[in-house]
Enzyme design. Structure first.
Site, PDB file in Angstrom:
ATOM      1  N   HIS A  49       0.817  -1.209   0.000  1.00  0.00           N
ATOM      2  CA  HIS A  49       0.000   0.000   0.000  1.00  0.00           C
ATOM      3  C   HIS A  49       0.857   1.268   0.000  1.00  0.00           C
ATOM      4  O   HIS A  49       0.493   2.258  -0.621  1.00  0.00           O
ATOM      5  CB  HIS A  49      -0.912  -0.014   1.231  1.00  0.00           C
ATOM      6  CG  HIS A  49      -2.024   0.971   1.175  1.00  0.00           C
ATOM      7  ND1 HIS A  49      -3.155   0.775   0.404  1.00  0.00           N
ATOM      8  CD2 HIS A  49      -2.187   2.178   1.767  1.00  0.00           C
ATOM      9  CE1 HIS A  49      -3.962   1.814   0.547  1.00  0.00           C
ATOM     10  NE2 HIS A  49      -3.396   2.680   1.368  1.00  0.00           N
ATOM     11  N   HIS A  95     -10.265   3.018  -0.963  1.00  0.00           N
ATOM     12  CA  HIS A  95     -10.486   2.577   0.415  1.00  0.00           C
ATOM     13  C   HIS A  95     -11.287   1.286   0.361  1.00  0.00           C
ATOM     14  O   HIS A  95     -12.315   1.136   1.015  1.00  0.00           O
ATOM     15  CB  HIS A  95     -11.187   3.671   1.239  1.00  0.00           C
ATOM     16  CG  HIS A  95     -10.412   4.044   2.459  1.00  0.00           C
ATOM     17  ND1 HIS A  95     -10.962   4.171   3.709  1.00  0.00           N
ATOM     18  CD2 HIS A  95      -9.087   4.280   2.627  1.00  0.00           C
ATOM     19  CE1 HIS A  95     -10.024   4.489   4.585  1.00  0.00           C
ATOM     20  NE2 HIS A  95      -8.873   4.566   3.949  1.00  0.00           N
TER      21      HIS A  95
END
Length: 743
Positions: A49, A95
């Protein structure tokens, strides 16, 4: 000599670090074993990430420069010049994992994070969009019921956060496919405005300058969120709720106003400012120092805490929301403290910039971390993962529309117009405030791009989020190219010149060579399209591991395009404006059904192939619409995409409440649903204007067909027909009926 941590293999596994990566860590620390704080920092910074270790290889070639690009990738958000000393700041972020675990907070904090990315740059956020992908919501089984629950939670989270912030949600897209049954995608986009000479960057420099913490107190929420988002889901993943952050939009609103006041009144006191997003205090401090080569010393016991007994490890890895890190000029701290205290926010000086090039962390005077910054930021592994062309492509590539039984066009139309992909999503966008700030000129539901006026320079900004995952599944390269092209075409349909994109690249497990091949191909497609269409990438995000129990989502490179219309009073609508107006079809209609809505809705499959892309023709279409609009020749413009000419015309009719009688000659009757690219429907109000537009199109070498007129109370195209009343009922009521069926 330090000792390795106890149960090292277990510790490495829980931090998603390999033995090879641990050996590299030992080299960076000159042979010393890391303590748990240092290992946690490496884990976060080298997570997929934060480090893009699987994707960086393919992102490096993206076109990122143009005369209008002020700031490309590498900062909190991208920035483009929009004229007269004004700039647009924008970015898109995923998200996905948090929203699947906890839909309301996952989606809400996604909105909060992207807004901070924008106002950290000094810009006031003026527009939100979102790109949402869900699984099947129409069935009555357990999966569909859960997907409907996710839709409700995500939409409520987005709406509550954006509405509380006073930022309009002006557009976006929602699509549904079984491939998202195990992993939904929630991509949030925000855009802000700033004077082009008042942009702030995320940098820490100047020895002795202070490192200041502002915003909410730090708690344990979101602990390990970046690492969680760097792995696939399994049944056990449902226990990951503590890794999802909890948002507070009221605090973020205060933070926004405090930051903007700081920028306006004390901007010379600020050296740099960074949002604490993924990996919180770790990523923000390392990124800020990494840009200048400086070192940082921080006293973690000075960080405002929300919970008792927190450890240095938790302070560094918490992803509590609504927090910023500021590098302030030495001696100016009190001025900054005064502003944030006035807005009732926590503020503390927690450290200083050093010349060591190291991150030195202290806890009540005891050193708990001492590591070089540059290698942690710059030496994250860049993986060259194996790629292999997926086997499924051979099974689907030769299927065409003729592989299936023929269906009556009326029956096909009634099925397609009722599709969750097609029908109006008012149930969603009516939960969003689209008119706050009073600058929205083309709002959700009005088709194609959304638009806001820029009061400061008399222009308008148009923006559109697009991706057809079915195209990307059957051909990731061309599918990604078409996502760029479609988002640009939508912007052009509002009369604006497409300028730049931000992207959100959502893919499955990069450890699967077939997924990595899809990713590499999609990146090539984006590069090619952005170069050919002169729309560079200015910001973006990669989200991998969107996989549950070994099943990956369709490749979904979501693209958000931003463009400028020189005249805010000349924003083109995309639905019918007046009875008796003429309709003109621009572009060539073939029999292209690869990845089509037609085959998906009628036969439940995503198959076929995509023909070669003609960028020159696409640019000519944009030029035609933009220039004809400048001359006042057009009443409306709508691109032809998913579902073909029939669905494009039906949407224009439903939204306007006006009927249409249209006819077009085709080599195959089913081609009213064909998805050939570079086509648009233009509405013109007089024969003189019609002739002028036709002449302009011919001058550009574009095919034109006068296909009919607006008017009456019936929608009619070739051999399909429906009353406008029934069309509107299906178009506006279907989604609500489906999504609320459990209530």
């Amino acid at each position: 000599m330090s000792k390795p941590l106890e149960n090292l293999d277990e510790v490495l596994k829980s931090h998603k670090l390999s033995r090879l990566e641990y050996e590299h860590i030992l080299e960076i620390l000159d042979g010393r074993h890391p303590n748990i704080v240092e290992l946690g920092i490496f884990s976060a910074m080298w997570s997929e990430h934060c480090s893009y270790k699987s994707s960086k290889k393919y992102l490096n070639g993206f076109p990122t420069k143009a005369p209008w690009v002020i700031q490309g990738p590498g900062e909190n958000a991208g920035v483009i010049d929009i004229g007269d000393g004004m700039a647009a700041v924008f970015k898109m972020e995923s998200h996905n994992h948090p929203s699947f675990i906890e839909p309301y907070q996952g989606a809400a904090t996604g909105v909060g994070g992207i807004l901070r990315d924008v106002f950290t740059m000094g810009a006031r956020p003026v527009a939100n969009m979102n790109a949402l992908r869900f699984g099947n919501i129409t069935n009555s089984d357990k999966t569909a019921k859960y997907q409907r629950h996710l839709v409700k939670g995500v939409v409520e989270g987005i709406g509550d956060y954006g509405n509380c912030m006073g930022v309009p949600t002006i557009g976006g897209e929602v699509s549904f496919d079984e491939s998202y049954n195990g992993n939904i995608l929630v991509n949030a986009f925000a855009l802000g405005l700033v004077k082009s000479d008042e942009i702030f960057l995320g940098i820490a420099e100047g020895i002795g300058n202070s490192v200041m913490y502002v915003g909410s107190k730090t708690g344990r929420d979101g602990l390990g969120g970046a690492v969680m988002s760097s792995d696939s889901f399994t049944e056990e993943s449902k226990s990951l709720r503590p890794t999802v952050q909890v948002g507070d939009p009221f605090t973020e609103k205060l933070l926004l106003e405090a930051c903007l006041e700081l920028f306006q009144t004390k901007k010379d006191a600020v050296v740099g400012i960074q949002d604490m997003g993924a990996a919180g205090l770790t990523s923000s401090s390392f990124e800020m120092a990494g840009k200048s080569g400086a070192g940082i010393r921080m006293d973690l016991d000075k960080v405002p805490a929300r919970e008792e007994g927190m450890t240095p490890y938790e302070f560094m890895l918490s992803e509590s929301q609504e927090r910023m890190l500021i590098c302030a000029k030495k001696g100016r701290e009190q001025e900054i403290i005064d502003i944030f205290e006035k807005w009732d926010l926590d503020v503390a000086t927690i450290g200083e910039v050093t010349d060591s090039g190291r991150m030195e962390l202290f806890w009540h005077g005891e050193r708990v971390c001492d590591m070089p910054i540059a290698p942690v930021s710059e030496e994250a592994p860049i993986l060259d993962r194996p790629t292999i062309r997926p086997k499924y492509l051979d099974e689907i590539k030769d299927k065409t529309i003729d592989s299936y039984p023929k269906v009556n066009n009326q029956e096909a139309f009634e099925k397609l117009i009722s599709s969750m992909e097609v029908v109006d999503k008012a149930w969603i966008y009516e939960q969003y405030d689209s008119m706050v700030q009073t600058n929205t000129t083309k709002h959700p539901g009005s088709l194609d791009a959304s638009s806001i006026r820029v009061k400061e320079n008399g222009r308008a900004l148009a923006m559109s989020s697009d991706c057809n995952p079915r195209y990307c599944y059957i051909d990731p390269k061309k599918g990604a190219s078409l996502a760029v092209m479609e988002s640009g075409r939508n912007v052009a349909m509002s009369g604006a010149r497409p300028l730049s994109i931000t992207d959100c690249l959502n893919f499955g497990n990069p450890e699967n060579p077939e997924v990595m091949w899809q990713f590499a191909e999609a990146c090539d497609g984006i590069k090619e399209a952005c170069e050919k269409l002169d729309t560079p990438v200015v910001s973006g995000n990669v989200s991998l591991y969107n996989e549950t129990e070994g099943v990956s989502v369709f490749p979904t490179p979501a693209i958000a395009m931003v463009g400028v219309n020189d005249n805010q009073r000349a924003v083109l609508p995309s639905s019918f404006q007046q009875e008796e107006n003429h309709l003109l079809l621009i572009g060539e209609t073939g029999v292209e059904f690869g990845g089509s809505l037609y085959i998906k809705e009628l036969f439940g499959e995503t198959v076929g192939k995509i023909v070669d892309i003609d960028y020159e023709k696409e640019l000519k279409l944009w030029d035609l619409v933009i220039e004809a609009n400048k001359k006042g020749l057009l009443c409306s413009a709508k691109d032809v995409s998913s579902g073909g000419l029939a669905i494009a015309l039906a949407k224009m009719s439903a939204v306007s409440g006006l009927g249409v009688v249209a006819g077009v000659r085709l080599q195959d009757k089913r081609a009213i649903f064909d998805e050939s690219q570079s086509r648009a429907i233009l509405e013109v109000n007089s024969k003189e204007n019609l002739e002028s537009v036709v002449d302009m199109a011919k001058g550009l070498g574009l095919k034109t067909d006068i296909i009919g007129k607006v008017g009456g109370d019936t929608f009619k195209l070739n051999n399909i027909e429906m009353s406008v009343d029934r069309l509107q009922s299906i178009y506006f009521d279907s989604f609500k009926e489906v999504v609320e069926q459990d209530i």
